[in-house]
Design a protein around this motif. Structure first.
Motif, PDB file in Angstrom:
ATOM      1  N   ASP A  28       0.838  -1.194   0.000  1.00 43.96           N
ATOM      2  CA  ASP A  28       0.000   0.000   0.000  1.00 43.96           C
ATOM      3  C   ASP A  28       0.882   1.257   0.000  1.00 43.96           C
ATOM      4  OD1 ASP A  28      -1.746   2.017   0.486  1.00 43.96           O
ATOM      5  OD2 ASP A  28      -2.508   1.235   2.391  1.00 43.96           O
ATOM      6  N   GLN A  29       0.815   2.018  -1.083  1.00 48.67           N
ATOM      7  CA  GLN A  29       1.678   3.195  -1.191  1.00 48.67           C
ATOM      8  C   GLN A  29       1.402   4.221  -0.087  1.00 48.67           C
ATOM      9  OE1 GLN A  29       2.034   4.902  -5.072  1.00 48.67           O
ATOM     10  NE2 GLN A  29       3.596   6.334  -4.403  1.00 48.67           N
ATOM     11  N   GLU A  30       0.132   4.404   0.252  1.00 49.02           N
ATOM     12  CA  GLU A  30      -0.197   5.381   1.300  1.00 49.02           C
ATOM     13  C   GLU A  30       0.424   4.991   2.639  1.00 49.02           C
ATOM     14  OE1 GLU A  30      -4.272   6.486   1.765  1.00 49.02           O
ATOM     15  OE2 GLU A  30      -4.483   6.951  -0.372  1.00 49.02           O
ATOM     16  N   GLU A  31       0.421   3.675   2.920  1.00 48.75           N
ATOM     17  CA  GLU A  31       1.034   3.210   4.169  1.00 48.75           C
ATOM     18  C   GLU A  31       2.546   3.451   4.140  1.00 48.75           C
ATOM     19  OE1 GLU A  31       0.671  -0.991   5.065  1.00 48.75           O
ATOM     20  OE2 GLU A  31       0.520  -0.525   7.194  1.00 48.75           O
ATOM     21  N   ALA A  32       3.169   3.210   2.974  1.00 52.16           N
ATOM     22  CA  ALA A  32       4.613   3.443   2.838  1.00 52.16           C
ATOM     23  C   ALA A  32       4.941   4.912   3.093  1.00 52.16           C
ATOM     24  CB  ALA A  32       5.084   3.015   1.450  1.00 52.16           C
ATOM     25  N   VAL A  33       4.111   5.805   2.552  1.00 49.71           N
ATOM     26  CA  VAL A  33       4.323   7.246   2.761  1.00 49.71           C
ATOM     27  C   VAL A  33       4.157   7.591   4.239  1.00 49.71           C
ATOM     28  CG1 VAL A  33       3.339   9.543   2.306  1.00 49.71           C
ATOM     29  CG2 VAL A  33       3.687   7.933   0.417  1.00 49.71           C
ATOM     30  N   ARG A  34       3.118   7.014   4.861  1.00 53.99           N
ATOM     31  CA  ARG A  34       2.854   7.305   6.281  1.00 53.99           C
ATOM     32  C   ARG A  34       4.020   6.842   7.159  1.00 53.99           C
ATOM     33  NH1 ARG A  34       1.402   4.637  10.236  1.00 53.99           N
ATOM     34  NH2 ARG A  34       0.898   2.713   9.132  1.00 53.99           N
ATOM     35  N   ILE A  35       4.517   5.623   6.888  1.00 55.25           N
ATOM     36  CA  ILE A  35       5.627   5.079   7.683  1.00 55.25           C
ATOM     37  C   ILE A  35       6.890   5.927   7.491  1.00 55.25           C
ATOM     38  CG2 ILE A  35       7.234   3.125   7.850  1.00 55.25           C
ATOM     39  CD1 ILE A  35       4.785   1.302   7.271  1.00 55.25           C
ATOM     40  N   THR A  36       7.157   6.310   6.233  1.00 56.90           N
ATOM     41  CA  THR A  36       8.362   7.108   5.965  1.00 56.90           C
ATOM     42  C   THR A  36       8.278   8.452   6.685  1.00 56.90           C
ATOM     43  OG1 THR A  36       8.456   6.070   3.791  1.00 56.90           O
ATOM     44  CG2 THR A  36       9.850   7.984   4.125  1.00 56.90           C
ATOM     45  N   ASN A  37       7.117   9.078   6.600  1.00 53.99           N
ATOM     46  CA  ASN A  37       6.922  10.366   7.258  1.00 53.99           C
ATOM     47  C   ASN A  37       7.114  10.236   8.774  1.00 53.99           C
ATOM     48  OD1 ASN A  37       6.236  13.125   6.920  1.00 53.99           O
ATOM     49  ND2 ASN A  37       4.202  12.712   7.716  1.00 53.99           N
ATOM     50  N   GLU A  38       6.552   9.177   9.343  1.00 51.76           N
ATOM     51  CA  GLU A  38       6.664   8.940  10.785  1.00 51.76           C
ATOM     52  C   GLU A  38       8.128   8.693  11.180  1.00 51.76           C
ATOM     53  OE1 GLU A  38       4.225   5.661  11.999  1.00 51.76           O
ATOM     54  OE2 GLU A  38       4.715   5.913  14.135  1.00 51.76           O
ATOM     55  N   ALA A  39       8.843   7.899  10.361  1.00 53.98           N
ATOM     56  CA  ALA A  39      10.251   7.603  10.652  1.00 53.98           C
ATOM     57  C   ALA A  39      11.080   8.888  10.635  1.00 53.98           C
ATOM     58  CB  ALA A  39      10.800   6.596   9.633  1.00 53.98           C
ATOM     59  N   CYS A  40      10.802   9.765   9.650  1.00 51.16           N
ATOM     60  CA  CYS A  40      11.539  11.036   9.571  1.00 51.16           C
ATOM     61  C   CYS A  40      11.265  11.890  10.798  1.00 51.16           C
ATOM     62  CB  CYS A  40      11.143  11.814   8.318  1.00 51.16           C
ATOM     63  SG  CYS A  40      11.787  11.092   6.811  1.00 51.16           S
ATOM     64  N   LYS A  41       9.988  11.992  11.159  1.00 47.14           N
ATOM     65  CA  LYS A  41       9.620  12.893  12.260  1.00 47.14           C
ATOM     66  C   LYS A  41      10.089  12.372  13.612  1.00 47.14           C
ATOM     67  CE  LYS A  41       5.787  15.426  10.314  1.00 47.14           C
ATOM     68  NZ  LYS A  41       4.336  15.514  10.156  1.00 47.14           N
ATOM     69  N   LYS A  42      10.011  11.034  13.785  1.00 54.42           N
ATOM     70  CA  LYS A  42      10.317  10.476  15.110  1.00 54.42           C
ATOM     71  C   LYS A  42      11.802  10.195  15.319  1.00 54.42           C
ATOM     72  CE  LYS A  42       6.042   8.212  16.519  1.00 54.42           C
ATOM     73  NZ  LYS A  42       5.402   6.912  16.713  1.00 54.42           N
ATOM     74  N   LEU A  43      12.527   9.900  14.225  1.00 51.50           N
ATOM     75  CA  LEU A  43      13.894   9.413  14.422  1.00 51.50           C
ATOM     76  C   LEU A  43      14.929  10.054  13.501  1.00 51.50           C
ATOM     77  CD1 LEU A  43      15.505   7.126  15.977  1.00 51.50           C
ATOM     78  CD2 LEU A  43      15.315   5.835  13.860  1.00 51.50           C
ATOM     79  N   LEU A  44      14.624  10.124  12.207  1.00 57.81           N
ATOM     80  CA  LEU A  44      15.703  10.407  11.254  1.00 57.81           C
ATOM     81  C   LEU A  44      16.099  11.882  11.201  1.00 57.81           C
ATOM     82  CD1 LEU A  44      14.423   8.079   8.391  1.00 57.81           C
ATOM     83  CD2 LEU A  44      16.169   7.578  10.090  1.00 57.81           C
ATOM     84  N   ALA A  45      15.103  12.767  11.243  1.00 54.92           N
ATOM     85  CA  ALA A  45      15.410  14.189  11.106  1.00 54.92           C
ATOM     86  C   ALA A  45      15.231  14.919  12.433  1.00 54.92           C
ATOM     87  CB  ALA A  45      14.499  14.815  10.051  1.00 54.92           C
ATOM     88  N   ASN A  46      15.984  15.971  12.604  1.00 54.93           N
ATOM     89  CA  ASN A  46      15.829  16.856  13.751  1.00 54.93           C
ATOM     90  C   ASN A  46      14.933  18.012  13.310  1.00 54.93           C
ATOM     91  OD1 ASN A  46      16.106  19.027  15.455  1.00 54.93           O
ATOM     92  ND2 ASN A  46      18.265  18.680  15.879  1.00 54.93           N
ATOM     93  N   PRO A  47      13.679  18.037  13.776  1.00 54.78           N
ATOM     94  CA  PRO A  47      12.727  19.003  13.210  1.00 54.78           C
ATOM     95  C   PRO A  47      13.090  20.463  13.485  1.00 54.78           C
ATOM     96  CG  PRO A  47      11.797  17.868  15.110  1.00 54.78           C
ATOM     97  CD  PRO A  47      13.096  17.188  14.812  1.00 54.78           C
ATOM     98  N   VAL A  48      13.956  20.701  14.454  1.00 58.44           N
ATOM     99  CA  VAL A  48      14.348  22.080  14.755  1.00 58.44           C
ATOM    100  C   VAL A  48      15.390  22.582  13.757  1.00 58.44           C
ATOM    101  CG1 VAL A  48      15.362  23.600  16.502  1.00 58.44           C
ATOM    102  CG2 VAL A  48      13.876  21.723  17.196  1.00 58.44           C
ATOM    103  N   MET A  49      16.305  21.704  13.370  1.00 50.50           N
ATOM    104  CA  MET A  49      17.442  22.135  12.554  1.00 50.50           C
ATOM    105  C   MET A  49      17.403  21.648  11.115  1.00 50.50           C
ATOM    106  SD  MET A  49      20.469  21.415  15.280  1.00 50.50           S
ATOM    107  CE  MET A  49      21.771  21.886  14.152  1.00 50.50           C
TER     108      MET A  49
END
Lengths: 88, 88
Positions: free
Chosen positions: B51-72
Motif C-alpha cells: 500500500d503506497q499510502e502506508e509506505a508514505v505514512r511510515i516514511t513520514n513517521e520515521a523522519c519525524k520520530k527518528l531520522l530528522a531533527n525538526p528544529v534544525m
C-alpha cells in the motif's frame, strides 16, 4: 548558475552499520514493516557557470576527487539551472 | 514492497560547517566555480507493504520520530514500488 544535487551511498556489498542501527531503532519504535535501511550522504553544490556541461563536469570531478570514496561508495547526481539569487 | 528515498538537509538559516569545509577543499583543488556547498543525509528504506499510502505514512513517521531533527533540519522523500527480490 547551476545547482548540483549529489547522493553518495555505500556499495551494496558493503555492510552498512549505521543503517543497521537505524533499522533496529525503527523496529523498537514499532515500525516493523521497515526491512532494510541504508544511509548515505546528500550534497548540494551551487556552481557559478552558465554552461550545463561544465556544471556536470565539475560535479563529476568533485565526486571523484573529494566527495565519494570510489572503492566503497557509489554516487549519482543531477544538475539543474537556477536563478542567480537562489539560496541553497 | 516500496523503496523510500529520503533526503535530510540543514535548514538554510543554520550554518553548515561541514559544507564550508568541503567548499574550501574544492577551492583548494582549483574548482573555483563552486560557490556554496551544503551537506545532508540520504537514506534508503525498504518497506514491506503493498500500500503506497502506508509506505508514505511510515516514511513520514520515521523522519519525524527518528531520522530528522525538526528544529534544525528539513526532510523530503519519494516512495516507489519495487519488486520483492530487489536489494537496496
Amino acid at each position: 548558475m547551476y545547482l548540483a544535487k549529489i547522493t553518495i551511498i555505500l556499495r551494496k556489498s558493503i555492510l552498512d552499520i549505521q543503517g543497521k542501527a537505524v533499522h533496529h531503532a525503527l523496529n523498537s519504535l514499532h515500525m516493523n514493516l521497515v526491512e532494510e535501511v541504508r544511509i548515505g550522504k546528500f550534497i548540494e553544490m551551487k556552481i557559478n557557470t552558465g554552461d550545463q556541461e561544465e556544471a556536470v563536469r565539475i560535479t563529476n570531478e568533485a565526486c571523484k576527487k573529494l566527495l565519494a570514496n570510489p572503492v566503497m561508495e557509489d554516487f549519482s547526481f543531477t544538475v539543474e539551472k537556477i536563478s542567480e539569487g537562489f539560496g541553497i
